[in-house]
Design a protein around this motif. Structure first.
Motif, PDB file in Angstrom:
ATOM      1  N   HIS A  12       0.819  -1.209   0.000  1.00 19.07           N
ATOM      2  CA  HIS A  12       0.000   0.000   0.000  1.00 19.07           C
ATOM      3  C   HIS A  12       0.856   1.264   0.000  1.00 19.07           C
ATOM      4  O   HIS A  12       1.997   1.247   0.450  1.00 19.07           O
ATOM      5  CB  HIS A  12      -0.884   0.021   1.250  1.00 19.07           C
ATOM      6  CG  HIS A  12      -1.786  -1.167   1.355  1.00 19.07           C
ATOM      7  ND1 HIS A  12      -2.933  -1.283   0.605  1.00 19.07           N
ATOM      8  CD2 HIS A  12      -1.701  -2.298   2.086  1.00 19.07           C
ATOM      9  CE1 HIS A  12      -3.524  -2.428   0.895  1.00 19.07           C
ATOM     10  NE2 HIS A  12      -2.795  -3.071   1.793  1.00 19.07           N
ATOM     11  N   ASN A  14       1.420   4.982   1.708  1.00 19.73           N
ATOM     12  CA  ASN A  14       1.257   5.393   3.106  1.00 19.73           C
ATOM     13  C   ASN A  14       1.200   6.910   3.170  1.00 19.73           C
ATOM     14  O   ASN A  14       1.655   7.599   2.258  1.00 19.73           O
ATOM     15  CB  ASN A  14       2.383   4.828   3.981  1.00 19.73           C
ATOM     16  CG  ASN A  14       3.751   5.397   3.647  1.00 19.73           C
ATOM     17  OD1 ASN A  14       4.052   6.545   3.950  1.00 19.73           O
ATOM     18  ND2 ASN A  14       4.600   4.587   2.997  1.00 19.73           N
ATOM     19  N   SER A  37       3.999   7.177   9.857  1.00 22.63           N
ATOM     20  CA  SER A  37       2.957   7.151   8.820  1.00 22.63           C
ATOM     21  C   SER A  37       1.937   6.073   9.135  1.00 22.63           C
ATOM     22  O   SER A  37       2.115   5.302  10.074  1.00 22.63           O
ATOM     23  CB  SER A  37       3.601   6.840   7.457  1.00 22.63           C
ATOM     24  OG  SER A  37       4.195   5.552   7.487  1.00 22.63           O
ATOM     25  N   PHE A  38       0.869   6.049   8.350  1.00 22.92           N
ATOM     26  CA  PHE A  38       0.073   4.825   8.323  1.00 22.92           C
ATOM     27  C   PHE A  38      -0.186   4.422   6.884  1.00 22.92           C
ATOM     28  O   PHE A  38      -0.210   5.267   5.983  1.00 22.92           O
ATOM     29  CB  PHE A  38      -1.204   4.892   9.174  1.00 22.92           C
ATOM     30  CG  PHE A  38      -2.278   5.877   8.773  1.00 22.92           C
ATOM     31  CD1 PHE A  38      -3.136   5.634   7.698  1.00 22.92           C
ATOM     32  CD2 PHE A  38      -2.466   7.033   9.530  1.00 22.92           C
ATOM     33  CE1 PHE A  38      -4.149   6.530   7.371  1.00 22.92           C
ATOM     34  CE2 PHE A  38      -3.481   7.944   9.199  1.00 22.92           C
ATOM     35  CZ  PHE A  38      -4.318   7.687   8.123  1.00 22.92           C
ATOM     36  N   ASN A  39      -0.329   3.117   6.686  1.00 21.86           N
ATOM     37  CA  ASN A  39      -0.559   2.604   5.338  1.00 21.86           C
ATOM     38  C   ASN A  39      -1.983   2.901   4.905  1.00 21.86           C
ATOM     39  O   ASN A  39      -2.892   2.985   5.734  1.00 21.86           O
ATOM     40  CB  ASN A  39      -0.313   1.097   5.297  1.00 21.86           C
ATOM     41  CG  ASN A  39       1.159   0.772   5.456  1.00 21.86           C
ATOM     42  OD1 ASN A  39       2.008   1.585   5.106  1.00 21.86           O
ATOM     43  ND2 ASN A  39       1.465  -0.399   5.995  1.00 21.86           N
ATOM     44  N   ARG A 146       8.464   2.509   4.771  1.00 21.22           N
ATOM     45  CA  ARG A 146       7.301   2.545   5.667  1.00 21.22           C
ATOM     46  C   ARG A 146       6.120   1.740   5.145  1.00 21.22           C
ATOM     47  O   ARG A 146       5.163   1.512   5.877  1.00 21.22           O
ATOM     48  CB  ARG A 146       6.850   3.998   5.897  1.00 21.22           C
ATOM     49  CG  ARG A 146       7.877   4.864   6.631  1.00 21.22           C
ATOM     50  CD  ARG A 146       7.247   6.204   7.052  1.00 21.22           C
ATOM     51  NE  ARG A 146       6.543   6.817   5.942  1.00 21.22           N
ATOM     52  CZ  ARG A 146       6.843   7.996   5.390  1.00 21.22           C
ATOM     53  NH1 ARG A 146       7.845   8.716   5.868  1.00 21.22           N
ATOM     54  NH2 ARG A 146       6.147   8.462   4.393  1.00 21.22           N
ATOM     55  N   SER A 147       6.150   1.356   3.860  1.00 19.28           N
ATOM     56  CA  SER A 147       5.027   0.573   3.315  1.00 19.28           C
ATOM     57  C   SER A 147       5.231  -0.920   3.536  1.00 19.28           C
ATOM     58  O   SER A 147       4.372  -1.710   3.173  1.00 19.28           O
ATOM     59  CB  SER A 147       4.845   0.872   1.824  1.00 19.28           C
ATOM     60  OG  SER A 147       4.156   2.101   1.655  1.00 19.28           O
ATOM     61  N   VAL A 319      -6.812   2.512   7.503  1.00 23.38           N
ATOM     62  CA  VAL A 319      -5.424   2.114   7.736  1.00 23.38           C
ATOM     63  C   VAL A 319      -5.202   0.714   7.163  1.00 23.38           C
ATOM     64  O   VAL A 319      -6.065  -0.161   7.314  1.00 23.38           O
ATOM     65  CB  VAL A 319      -5.105   2.136   9.241  1.00 23.38           C
ATOM     66  CG1 VAL A 319      -3.633   1.770   9.481  1.00 23.38           C
ATOM     67  CG2 VAL A 319      -5.424   3.505   9.831  1.00 23.38           C
TER      68      VAL A 319
END
Lengths: 345, 345
Positions: A12, A14, A37-39, A146-147, A319
């Motif tokens: 995904h 993010n 972050s969030f996905n 981060r993904s 998320v």
């Protein structure tokens, strides 16, 4: 072991709550500062990698379109590392499909390089743990680190390649936050994020932004842990303004905001202050506004954003999970898009 | 010496090219950083001060309107200093008229306190040199220090009260620059500049902005000296973005820009980059855009700005002189506005 080495994965995009901007090492994408972050569950990229001894050069196909060699440069960073590690030096078909509008500042590259890193290692039988996969994805695009892990993610600033990776702070279902992305322009970006990162250090305030990052990370972690929306809103908006402050004061300056961008920022703040909605904004390297809200707010926020003149479309996403391997037989459509015999999978 | 002690003076607003934001001493208005401005010939305040032994409290009349005591606070700083210095403790009529729209971020207070400082000292027979007059005006409003000397002005950051004053860098006719002020909103400011200066230190980047100021002052001085418009444009726009970066990241944040503000910024940059016009923008604590240009450009810039939807009015001004004493007999209209017998003058 089959002659044809194939791997398929999805990942995904993010959205950063505490932004990444600027590198201390541009080759390895070691960032100037840590980020959170969030996905984005709804923004997905699936990638099939097939190493093929008959191939005479790497191929990259995105959404059915063959990309030119000039666009392979960052992909090569991943493939070179993987070939070296596995001792396999075949060229590869890289066939990718995404529902993310590209080059409008929606971090399409984060999902792309996370999926590529996983698919490529899987194809060659390398079994990287999450940490090492995050490091590998990072080489393609910093935010791709981060993904890889799921949910709410922190990317450690680290001290060197080995300890510079992302990890899950909280799982995806820890707090039902949504990102309502107001698309206000689909014009290509004046400058890529990759080039932008190189400009960060020309801003006279980048070092103060970087020096202040541990504070912002701490406030953001606590706000997430306590599910404290107002605390989250204040730090997320401040951080977004710090990012754009650096961009707007670099040489040459990067000024991504459009009039409607500012209209949305004012409006979102008003919704929070006057109506008490759980809603705040953040912006990446582009004019689109990411409006973060709690689950109970999504429908009305989406509707209200769509009613603002100049907003072309609103994408919403909860998320999301981390990068994951797909059984290759589920990637037949990608094989077809890349005109690869499906019996290879 | 007459029983009635009267003095009259006029002074211009000024537009900062390198901005003042934040104080290291809020009582004396010792600024966090040095600044550079030019006076705005077209934006003028005239002030008559009459010390009157019959009066039982100070009066302030602006444009014919008696102001409430709560609005006298900053005026008192000047009057208290002047009374102490002259050893005269009468209350005063302060009658002021200005063509500057107030509280929309057009630095109406700079002209006001420069004129007040000069009129009040003149009324009591004090003869301050330009430096000491600049220091006195500074006590009312920091930027008023810059409305005392003529033309292009630098306000030294100094080390204490005594060496913190403004002086002429270049006379008004050194370079024919104009300020075309696009008024986009006449709503009162959400927060006064005076309060804003106190918030500066809550921004995590204020100290970096301050630390970088000697560089910007040097670049700006050289650009003015060499009449190098492109060099001036780059530093003036960067400095304006640094100011608003600090405002937008303070706690609480100050976000003055409106959508049309951003529209004008993009448009002005386009005029310079694509049409080669000598034109750049700066912004004070408000949504109005000051468009600086060379003399040959004024007419077309004014016309082009007026054509932008959302621009309500465009004020234009060349570079102005410093604060100056007026013969009191030229201030009959002010006396009438304050209902003071004109034979007192």
């Amino acid at each position: 072991m089959a002659r044809i080495l194939a791997g398929c994965a999805e990942a995904h995009a993010n959205i950063a709550l505490i932004k990444y901007w600027g590198n201390r090492d541009h080759r390895l994408n070691l960032p100037a500062n840590g980020s959170i972050s969030f996905n984005l569950d709804a923004l997905l990229t699936r990638t099939l990698v097939v190493f093929d001894p008959k191939l005479t050069e790497d191929r990259l196909v995105i959404n059915g379109q063959e990309r030119r060699r000039e666009e392979h440069r960052r992909m090569q960073r991943i493939l070179a590392w993987v070939r070296e590690k596995a001792g396999v030096y075949h060229y590869a078909h890289v066939i990718s499909a995404t529902n993310i509008p590209m080059a409008v500042g929606l971090a399409s590259s984060a999902a792309a390089f996370a999926a590529l890193a996983l698919a490529a290692t899987k194809a060659l039988g390398l079994h990287l743990d999450e940490r090492d996969l995050s490091r590998l994805a990072r080489r393609g695009s910093g935010s791709a680190a981060r993904s890889v892990p799921e949910g709410f993610v922190e990317w450690r600033v680290g001290t060197r390649d080995e300890d510079c990776y992302a990890f899950t702070l909280f799982p995806a279902d820890y707090w039902e936050l949504w990102d309502c992305i107001a698309l206000v322009s689909t014009r290509p970006k004046p400058i890529s994020s990759m080039e932008g990162h190189r400009l960060a250090e020309t801003s006279p305030i980048q070092w103060a932004r970087v020096a202040d990052t541990p504070r912002r990370l701490e406030v953001c972690r606590n706000a997430l842990r306590n599910r404290d929306f107002n605390a989250l809103a204040d730090i997320v908006e401040q951080d977004a303004h710090l990012l754009h402050a650096v961009m707007q004061t670099s040489t040459p300056p990067l000024f991504y905001w459009e009039p409607v961008t500012v209209e949305i920022m004012h409006t979102v703040r008003q919704w929070r202050k006057e109506k008490g909605w759980n809603v705040c904004y953040t912006l990446d390297a582009g004019p689109n506004v990411h409006v973060i809200c709690t689950g109970d707010m999504v429908a009305r926020v989406q509707e209200a954003l769509e009613a603002i003149p100049g907003v072309q479309q609103v994408l919403v996403s909860r998320v999301g999970k981390g990068a994951r391997v797909l059984p290759t037989h589920l990637c037949m459509d990608l094989a077809q898009q890349g005109r690869i015999p499906t019996h290879w999978l």
